[in-house]
Scaffold this active site. Structure first.
Site, PDB file in Angstrom:
ATOM      1  N   CYS A  23      -6.314   3.503   3.012  1.00  0.00           N
ATOM      2  CA  CYS A  23      -6.194   3.317   1.564  1.00  0.00           C
ATOM      3  C   CYS A  23      -7.229   4.094   0.758  1.00  0.00           C
ATOM      4  CB  CYS A  23      -6.249   1.837   1.204  1.00  0.00           C
ATOM      5  SG  CYS A  23      -4.603   1.085   1.186  1.00  0.00           S
ATOM      6  N   HIS A  67       3.866   3.044 -13.459  1.00  0.00           N
ATOM      7  CA  HIS A  67       3.814   4.505 -13.359  1.00  0.00           C
ATOM      8  C   HIS A  67       2.490   5.077 -13.830  1.00  0.00           C
ATOM      9  CE1 HIS A  67       8.061   3.857 -12.636  1.00  0.00           C
ATOM     10  NE2 HIS A  67       8.067   5.035 -12.065  1.00  0.00           N
ATOM     11  N   GLU A 109       0.891  -6.282  -2.776  1.00  0.00           N
ATOM     12  CA  GLU A 109       0.688  -4.834  -2.666  1.00  0.00           C
ATOM     13  C   GLU A 109       1.725  -4.242  -1.721  1.00  0.00           C
ATOM     14  OE1 GLU A 109      -3.478  -3.129  -3.009  1.00  0.00           O
ATOM     15  OE2 GLU A 109      -2.987  -2.647  -0.933  1.00  0.00           O
TER      16      GLU A 109
HETATM   17 ZN   LIG Z   1      -2.935   0.909  -1.327  1.00  0.00          ZN
END
Ligand SMILES: [Zn+2]
Length: 124
Positions: A23, A67, A109
């Site tokens: 990440c 976005h 997430e």
């Molecule tokens: Zn992530």
């Protein structure tokens, strides 16, 4: 007391600045957000009109995150940091619906990873 929940999704890009691993590189997620409101029945036998809740959350949160690149808004956009920010944007819900209060937020997430936040009192 009755709990009323509405679900939202938004797409956003992020990378984690305090993390070593997958990440730390820029990538996107389709985040899912559940907003739960607590209250009593009003004259229309509702805690809050779903349409009113939708407008409030879209205006305060979704329009700002969808976005977008989350690193332009947050130094380190972990799900925990984002959900705490969302709470701050929504906590004055009673200004649009008297007697209704923000009860809980859940932010996904990925399909199997999410955080839950109930305001600062949760951590005490
Ligand atoms: Zn992530």
């Amino acid at each position: 007391m009755i709990l009323v929940t509405k679900e939202f999704t938004f797409d956003a890009a992020h990378y984690l600045t305090k993390y070593n691993g997958k990440c730390e590189n820029p990538h996107g997620h389709t985040y899912k957000l559940q907003v739960t409101v607590a209250g009593e029945l009003d004259a229309e036998d509702m805690v809050i009109d779903f349409a009113q809740l939708k407008m409030f959350v879209k205006d305060r949160v979704i329009s700002k995150l969808d976005h977008n690149s989350l690193n332009e808004l947050f130094e380190n956009p972990s799900a925990e940091i984002i959900v705490m920010w969302i709470w701050e944007q929504l906590k004055d819900l009673d200004s649009v619906k008297e007697g209704a209060s923000l009860h809980e937020l859940k932010l996904w997430e990925t399909a199997t990873s999410f955080v839950t936040y109930r305001g600062k009192a949760m951590g005490k």
